[in-house]
Design an enzyme around this catalytic site. Structure first.
Site, PDB file in Angstrom:
ATOM      1  N   ASP A  34     -13.916  30.528  -5.888  1.00  0.00           N
ATOM      2  CA  ASP A  34     -14.455  29.777  -4.702  1.00  0.00           C
ATOM      3  C   ASP A  34     -13.398  28.616  -4.322  1.00  0.00           C
ATOM      4  O   ASP A  34     -13.202  28.657  -3.259  1.00  0.00           O
ATOM      5  CB  ASP A  34     -15.636  29.059  -4.996  1.00  0.00           C
ATOM      6  CG  ASP A  34     -16.983  29.895  -5.096  1.00  0.00           C
ATOM      7  OD1 ASP A  34     -16.644  31.109  -4.416  1.00  0.00           O
ATOM      8  OD2 ASP A  34     -17.895  29.853  -5.605  1.00  0.00           O
ATOM      9  N   ARG A 115     -21.741  15.323 -12.737  1.00  0.00           N
ATOM     10  CA  ARG A 115     -21.273  15.509 -11.363  1.00  0.00           C
ATOM     11  C   ARG A 115     -21.069  13.730 -10.574  1.00  0.00           C
ATOM     12  O   ARG A 115     -20.033  13.811 -10.008  1.00  0.00           O
ATOM     13  CB  ARG A 115     -22.304  16.027 -10.357  1.00  0.00           C
ATOM     14  CG  ARG A 115     -22.490  17.599 -10.740  1.00  0.00           C
ATOM     15  CD  ARG A 115     -21.297  18.168 -10.343  1.00  0.00           C
ATOM     16  NE  ARG A 115     -21.296  19.798 -10.502  1.00  0.00           N
ATOM     17  CZ  ARG A 115     -20.749  20.321 -11.142  1.00  0.00           C
ATOM     18  NH1 ARG A 115     -19.704  20.039 -12.068  1.00  0.00           N
ATOM     19  NH2 ARG A 115     -20.903  21.795 -11.277  1.00  0.00           N
ATOM     20  N   ASP A 144     -26.089  20.461  -7.284  1.00  0.00           N
ATOM     21  CA  ASP A 144     -24.877  20.088  -7.308  1.00  0.00           C
ATOM     22  C   ASP A 144     -24.122  19.141  -6.092  1.00  0.00           C
ATOM     23  O   ASP A 144     -23.672  18.104  -6.038  1.00  0.00           O
ATOM     24  CB  ASP A 144     -23.802  20.949  -8.169  1.00  0.00           C
ATOM     25  CG  ASP A 144     -24.045  21.222  -9.533  1.00  0.00           C
ATOM     26  OD1 ASP A 144     -24.633  20.319 -10.190  1.00  0.00           O
ATOM     27  OD2 ASP A 144     -23.823  22.305 -10.113  1.00  0.00           O
ATOM     28  N   SER A 196     -22.670  32.616 -13.160  1.00  0.00           N
ATOM     29  CA  SER A 196     -22.180  31.481 -12.729  1.00  0.00           C
ATOM     30  C   SER A 196     -22.213  30.392 -13.747  1.00  0.00           C
ATOM     31  O   SER A 196     -23.473  30.271 -14.320  1.00  0.00           O
ATOM     32  CB  SER A 196     -23.172  30.963 -11.530  1.00  0.00           C
ATOM     33  OG  SER A 196     -23.007  29.653 -11.134  1.00  0.00           O
TER      34      SER A 196
END
Ligand code: ARG
Length: 420
Positions: A34, A115, A144, A196
């Site tokens: 990505d 994060r 996220d 993922s």
């Protein structure tokens, strides 16, 4: 892919970038598909320069030189790799330990804790590299994006955000085609969509594939960190964790800095199958999902910390603190790391943890971590008082009937009123 401008749609939030004003972008770059596609795509679609930032939070098996090379080959202006393990442990994991942080009863929040730090570092790097915009690779369905964008909007109101994965409407097939077309290496084959994954020092999560099928029991190949409990050694392993003022400082009597202590604890837990959680979770954006977690260090350290805290606290503190622990975990899960209430709660956590000093022994065996020994100079415990022996000292058994009479007074009156 459409040839329209990427954000022809009107902006909903104040921090969303106007495409005309995107000139230099700070991209949070992982080296995966990505963000590699994003790196090229941003240059093409916005005619903008891209500076990459990769943050090391202790994710195992990462080669940062390879990631940096890849970014530079794909046209990044610069690629910075920041080792933030120390700060992550000290400023994020330490308060989580003091708050026994688990969301939904099982998730030790490793991603949620990482994060805000990643986004904070992105803000610092964006400012020093003169970027106007921060780009991340989160989808529009997860937590996220909330954590990263809330952080950027809080700390740097002058910066804008773009989230290409949320808007470009490429599926995996199209992304792979785009990668091929632009000379972006796609590692690990392209047939099956991979899990993922997100991981750091504190744990690893897997989502996608069969995990989305709630009645599908975990397949073995998902466990890449923790040994399957059935394959763990037939002999139990004993570990001792020593704490000072709420934080672990020694493992089996040997002192370590927090990062190394966590890494070593994780290794011991992992080889004994400890820390697997198959979790149904309520995301902050409304979705209910399933995650497979492997968090061996958290499983051991939080279990030990909680036990020690119970030993040094009074009955009233022990009744009260779990409510605040739960609120702390919820705030952090929900992306509100910078919310003042979190600081208020931390002040309480710190106050209680002043007393949390001592050593907890655990027995690890095929997936389980069970507390077997405790010791603390601050334990609100007196073996002589607790034993079944005679009255003496502070405890008078003769006083017990009087206590019981008054303690139960209102309940007895109410019972009588309702039953007679
Ligand atoms: N469900 C967890 C959370 O919301 C883990 C998310 C993992 N993130 C990812 N991009 N794979 O914190």
């Amino acid at each position: 892919m459409s040839s329209e401008h990427p954000t022809a749609t009107p902006r909903t939030a104040s921090y969303e970038a106007d495409p005309q004003q995107v000139h230099r972008v700070l991209l949070l770059y992982s080296g995966g598909l990505d963000t590699s596609v994003m790196l090229k795509w941003i240059q093409d679609e916005y005619d903008a320069e891209v500076v990459c930032l990769t943050v090391n939070l202790g994710q195992p098996g990462e080669d940062y030189e390879v990631i940096r090379d890849k970014a530079m080959r794909l046209g990044a202006l610069e690629c910075h790799v920041v080792d933030a393990r120390e700060e992550f442990a000290r400023e994020y994991l330490a308060p989580a330990i003091k708050a026994n942080a688990l969301y939904g009863g099982g998730y030790p929040l490793f991603t949620a804790l990482g994060r805000p730090l990643i986004a904070k570092l992105a803000v610092a790097q964006a400012r020093s590299a003169d970027c106007d915009t921060i780009a991340h690779g989160c989808t529009g369905k997860g937590n996220d994006q909330v954590r990263i964008e809330a952080t950027v909007a809080t700390l740097a109101p002058e910066l804008k955000v773009i989230a290409p994965v949320r808007s470009w409407q490429m599926g995996r097939e199209e992304e792979i085609a785009y990668a091929r077309e632009h000379g972006i290496p796609v590692k690990g084959g392209t047939e099956a969509a991979p899990y993922s994954i997100d991981d750091n020092l504190w744990g690893r999560s897997s989502e996608g594939r069969w995990i989305e099928d709630l009645d599908h029991a975990p397949e073995d190949d998902v466990f890449q960190l923790v040994c399957r409990p059935e394959d763990a050694p037939d002999e139990p392993e004993h570990v001792e964790l020593s704490f000072e003022r709420g934080l672990p400082v020694a493992l089996n009597g040997e002192r370590f800095e927090l990062v190394e202590l966590i890494e070593r604890t994780a290794e011991i837990g992992a080889r004994n199958g400890v820390g697997i959680v198959d979790h149904i979770e309520d995301r902050i954006v409304g979705l209910k999902v399933r995650d497979i977690y492997e968090a061996p260090a958290a499983a051991i350290i939080l279990t030990a910390h909680q036990e020690l805290e119970r030993l040094v606290c009074t009955i009233h503190q022990n009744q009260f603190k779990p409510q605040l622990d739960r609120q702390w975990a919820y705030l952090v899960y929900a992306g509100l790391w910078w919310e003042p209430l979190r600081g208020d709660l931390d002040a309480y956590m710190d106050a209680v943890n002043e007393q949390v000093t001592g050593t907890i022994g655990l027995k690890l065996y095929k997936g389980h971590a069970r507390v077997v020994t405790r010791s603390s100079p601050n334990a609100v415990y007196d073996a002589a008082l607790a034993s079944f022996a005679e009255s003496g000292g502070l405890f008078s058994q003769a006083a017990s009937p009087g206590f019981i009479e008054l303690w139960s007074l209102q309940s007895r009156m109410a019972w009588r009123l309702r039953n007679e």
